[in-house]
Write a protein that holds these residues in place. Structure first.
Motif, PDB file in Angstrom:
ATOM      1  N   ALA A 150       0.858  -1.193   0.000  1.00  0.00           N
ATOM      2  CA  ALA A 150       0.000   0.000   0.000  1.00  0.00           C
ATOM      3  C   ALA A 150       0.887   1.234   0.000  1.00  0.00           C
ATOM      4  O   ALA A 150       1.865   1.306   0.746  1.00  0.00           O
ATOM      5  N   SER A 151       0.553   2.200  -0.837  1.00  0.00           N
ATOM      6  CA  SER A 151       1.286   3.470  -0.827  1.00  0.00           C
ATOM      7  C   SER A 151       0.691   4.369   0.243  1.00  0.00           C
ATOM      8  O   SER A 151      -0.511   4.323   0.521  1.00  0.00           O
ATOM      9  N   THR A 152       1.544   5.180   0.880  1.00  0.00           N
ATOM     10  CA  THR A 152       1.080   6.129   1.889  1.00  0.00           C
ATOM     11  C   THR A 152       1.682   7.501   1.602  1.00  0.00           C
ATOM     12  O   THR A 152       2.585   7.635   0.778  1.00  0.00           O
ATOM     13  N   ASN A 153       1.178   8.508   2.303  1.00  0.00           N
ATOM     14  CA  ASN A 153       1.699   9.871   2.131  1.00  0.00           C
ATOM     15  C   ASN A 153       2.803  10.187   3.125  1.00  0.00           C
ATOM     16  O   ASN A 153       3.103  11.346   3.396  1.00  0.00           O
ATOM     17  N   GLY A 154       3.432   9.144   3.676  1.00  0.00           N
ATOM     18  CA  GLY A 154       4.530   9.333   4.611  1.00  0.00           C
ATOM     19  C   GLY A 154       4.359   8.440   5.825  1.00  0.00           C
ATOM     20  O   GLY A 154       3.246   8.017   6.155  1.00  0.00           O
ATOM     21  N   VAL A 155       5.457   8.151   6.486  1.00  0.00           N
ATOM     22  CA  VAL A 155       5.424   7.288   7.668  1.00  0.00           C
ATOM     23  C   VAL A 155       4.609   7.953   8.782  1.00  0.00           C
ATOM     24  O   VAL A 155       4.891   9.078   9.187  1.00  0.00           O
ATOM     25  N   LYS A 156       3.579   7.256   9.229  1.00  0.00           N
ATOM     26  CA  LYS A 156       2.675   7.718  10.293  1.00  0.00           C
ATOM     27  C   LYS A 156       1.873   8.958   9.893  1.00  0.00           C
ATOM     28  O   LYS A 156       1.291   9.629  10.748  1.00  0.00           O
ATOM     29  N   ALA A 157       1.836   9.271   8.604  1.00  0.00           N
ATOM     30  CA  ALA A 157       0.989  10.363   8.116  1.00  0.00           C
ATOM     31  C   ALA A 157      -0.459   9.880   8.050  1.00  0.00           C
ATOM     32  O   ALA A 157      -0.750   8.699   8.278  1.00  0.00           O
ATOM     33  N   GLY A 181       3.989  12.464  -0.622  1.00  0.00           N
ATOM     34  CA  GLY A 181       2.707  13.096  -0.345  1.00  0.00           C
ATOM     35  C   GLY A 181       1.609  12.353  -1.072  1.00  0.00           C
ATOM     36  O   GLY A 181       1.855  11.338  -1.749  1.00  0.00           O
ATOM     37  N   THR A 182       0.371  12.840  -0.946  1.00  0.00           N
ATOM     38  CA  THR A 182      -0.772  12.141  -1.524  1.00  0.00           C
ATOM     39  C   THR A 182      -0.679  12.034  -3.036  1.00  0.00           C
ATOM     40  O   THR A 182      -1.006  10.988  -3.615  1.00  0.00           O
ATOM     41  N   ALA A 183      -0.247  13.089  -3.696  1.00  0.00           N
ATOM     42  CA  ALA A 183      -0.141  13.051  -5.163  1.00  0.00           C
ATOM     43  C   ALA A 183       0.790  11.932  -5.597  1.00  0.00           C
ATOM     44  O   ALA A 183       0.491  11.181  -6.549  1.00  0.00           O
ATOM     45  N   ASP A 184       1.913  11.786  -4.917  1.00  0.00           N
ATOM     46  CA  ASP A 184       2.880  10.743  -5.271  1.00  0.00           C
ATOM     47  C   ASP A 184       2.365   9.349  -4.933  1.00  0.00           C
ATOM     48  O   ASP A 184       2.606   8.393  -5.679  1.00  0.00           O
ATOM     49  N   ALA A 188       1.788   6.316  -7.624  1.00  0.00           N
ATOM     50  CA  ALA A 188       2.358   4.979  -7.440  1.00  0.00           C
ATOM     51  C   ALA A 188       1.304   3.902  -7.673  1.00  0.00           C
ATOM     52  O   ALA A 188       1.582   2.859  -8.282  1.00  0.00           O
ATOM     53  N   LEU A 189       0.093   4.136  -7.179  1.00  0.00           N
ATOM     54  CA  LEU A 189      -0.997   3.184  -7.398  1.00  0.00           C
ATOM     55  C   LEU A 189      -1.338   3.106  -8.879  1.00  0.00           C
ATOM     56  O   LEU A 189      -1.501   2.011  -9.428  1.00  0.00           O
ATOM     57  N   ARG A 190      -1.430   4.250  -9.521  1.00  0.00           N
ATOM     58  CA  ARG A 190      -1.784   4.288 -10.948  1.00  0.00           C
ATOM     59  C   ARG A 190      -0.716   3.631 -11.813  1.00  0.00           C
ATOM     60  O   ARG A 190      -1.008   3.144 -12.906  1.00  0.00           O
ATOM     61  N   GLN A 191       0.522   3.612 -11.327  1.00  0.00           N
ATOM     62  CA  GLN A 191       1.633   3.019 -12.087  1.00  0.00           C
ATOM     63  C   GLN A 191       1.916   1.575 -11.661  1.00  0.00           C
ATOM     64  O   GLN A 191       2.950   1.017 -12.018  1.00  0.00           O
ATOM     65  N   ASN A 192       0.999   0.984 -10.902  1.00  0.00           N
ATOM     66  CA  ASN A 192       1.101  -0.417 -10.500  1.00  0.00           C
ATOM     67  C   ASN A 192       2.292  -0.719  -9.580  1.00  0.00           C
ATOM     68  O   ASN A 192       2.758  -1.858  -9.505  1.00  0.00           O
ATOM     69  N   GLU A 193       2.752   0.289  -8.857  1.00  0.00           N
ATOM     70  CA  GLU A 193       3.845   0.053  -7.907  1.00  0.00           C
ATOM     71  C   GLU A 193       3.328  -0.565  -6.614  1.00  0.00           C
ATOM     72  O   GLU A 193       4.091  -1.170  -5.863  1.00  0.00           O
ATOM     73  N   VAL A 194       2.032  -0.376  -6.344  1.00  0.00           N
ATOM     74  CA  VAL A 194       1.410  -0.911  -5.129  1.00  0.00           C
ATOM     75  C   VAL A 194       0.057  -1.508  -5.483  1.00  0.00           C
ATOM     76  O   VAL A 194      -0.437  -1.353  -6.605  1.00  0.00           O
ATOM     77  N   ASP A 195      -0.542  -2.192  -4.504  1.00  0.00           N
ATOM     78  CA  ASP A 195      -1.816  -2.881  -4.739  1.00  0.00           C
ATOM     79  C   ASP A 195      -3.042  -2.076  -4.322  1.00  0.00           C
ATOM     80  O   ASP A 195      -4.119  -2.243  -4.895  1.00  0.00           O
ATOM     81  N   PHE A 196      -2.886  -1.244  -3.302  1.00  0.00           N
ATOM     82  CA  PHE A 196      -4.009  -0.417  -2.856  1.00  0.00           C
ATOM     83  C   PHE A 196      -3.465   0.808  -2.145  1.00  0.00           C
ATOM     84  O   PHE A 196      -2.262   0.930  -1.889  1.00  0.00           O
ATOM     85  N   THR A 197      -4.362   1.705  -1.814  1.00  0.00           N
ATOM     86  CA  THR A 197      -3.968   2.891  -1.065  1.00  0.00           C
ATOM     87  C   THR A 197      -5.154   3.403  -0.266  1.00  0.00           C
ATOM     88  O   THR A 197      -6.308   3.039  -0.543  1.00  0.00           O
ATOM     89  N   CYS A 198      -4.871   4.246   0.713  1.00  0.00           N
ATOM     90  CA  CYS A 198      -5.917   4.961   1.442  1.00  0.00           C
ATOM     91  C   CYS A 198      -5.650   6.443   1.258  1.00  0.00           C
ATOM     92  O   CYS A 198      -4.500   6.895   1.394  1.00  0.00           O
TER      93      CYS A 198
END
Length: 317
Positions: A150-157, A181-184, A188-198
């Motif tokens: 899962a992609s995040t907008n930063g550790v503990k963000a 950040g959220t844009a990045d 990452a999700l759109r480029q298939n680097e991760v499986d999901f995001t919040c």
């Protein structure tokens, strides 16, 4: 009659003197945003700032200071002069989460609340062509594969905390991959680097529309379904986290800023938030305008600090 005339003249002069001494910015106002241009925070800040100039009387210049999950921008904000020429946006609960960490570069008491701007509900999203059609599909897959990413907008963000709430309540493991950040993280999700995001509703609003949407929302962190996403179930409906979770984004000034300065900005942003054109602009941008004055926003910051100490801290043990 002469005495009355003198009294009226004196009152007029006193009123004029008071008006003349009322504080207002002496030049352009720097607005610190602790995330990169194009992020959800940046987008909302630019919508508000451009329309608040009418009531502030000066140009509001967005100063993006991304990095370290927000710490770079917020450290600069708390270290700025409390002269009213620098204001900034904070994100809750990310700001309070970072402020409660050991050796944090700032505390919540280092800022003075002005107003809340947005309140945004969290969502769980995947790519539109993802094999996970429902939230249960995603959870079942994660239980079989603890290396799901899962992609995040930063550790503990804020969005990392959302993923932690989902994983803890659904009892699965995953790998959190922090981005700037959220844009990045969405890229990452759109480029298939991760499986999901919040993320938040406004962050994905433009990516789930049209004939060829890029993302699909599987669930929302809300006690009730959202008007904007009536066909998307809440996490609670699916048997997972059953409370509201999201982010509040508001304006603060550095500690030591005089009360008359704070009052000026509270009044200016209140008038901005009540402007029909501003309300319409936020609707078009998919932003949940939620004005709170300095007292209400201060209470929210305190509540979020407690939430971080009592709930968020336990998510990362």
């Amino acid at each position: 009659m002469k005495k009355l005339t003198k009294l009226l003249c004196a009152a007029t002069l006193i009123g004029a003197a008071l008006n003349a001494s009322a504080w207002e910015p002496s030049g352009d106002v720097k607005v610190i945003v602790a995330y990169k241009a194009g992020s959800g925070t940046d987008t909302g800040a630019r919508v508000l700032a451009s329309m608040a100039e009418k009531y502030i009387g000066k140009t509001l210049i967005i100063n993006n200071m991304p990095g370290a999950d927000g710490k770079i921008g917020w450290t600069a904000l708390v270290q700025a002069k409390g002269d009213g020429q620098t204001i900034g946006f904070i994100n809750l609960p990310t700001f309070t989460t970072l402020a409660t960490l050991p050796n944090a570069p700032f505390k919540t008491s280092d800022v003075i609340p002005v107003c809340n701007h947005l309140t945004e509900t969290g969502v769980v999203a995947v790519k539109a062509d993802s094999p996970y059609k429902t939230l249960k599909d995603l959870v079942d897959a994660a239980k079989k594969n603890p290396n799901i990413r899962a992609s995040t907008n930063g550790v503990k963000a804020s969005n990392h905390t959302a993923a932690q709430l989902l994983a803890a309540s659904a009892d699965f493991k995953y790998k959190a991959i922090p981005y700037g950040g959220t844009a990045d993280q969405l890229l990452a999700l759109r480029q298939n680097e991760v499986d999901f995001t919040c993320a938040k509703v406004a962050d994905v609003a433009q990516l789930i529309k049209g004939d060829t949407p890029e993302l699909r929302v599987l669930g929302v962190f809300s006690e009730n379904r959202l008007e904007a996403l009536p066909n998307v179930p809440t996490l609670g409906e699916c048997g997972y986290y059953n409370k509201w979770y999201g982010s509040a984004r508001g304006i603060v000034v550095p500690k030591g800023t005089p009360k008359e300065v704070v009052d000026f900005y509270v009044d200016a942003f209140k008038k901005t938030a009540e402007d029909p054109a501003v309300i319409e602009a936020h609707k078009k941008a998919g932003l949940e305008l939620d004005f709170m004055d300095d007292k209400a926003f201060g209470n929210l910051i305190s509540e979020q600090e407690t939430f971080c100490k009592d709930v968020v801290t336990n998510l990362y043990k």
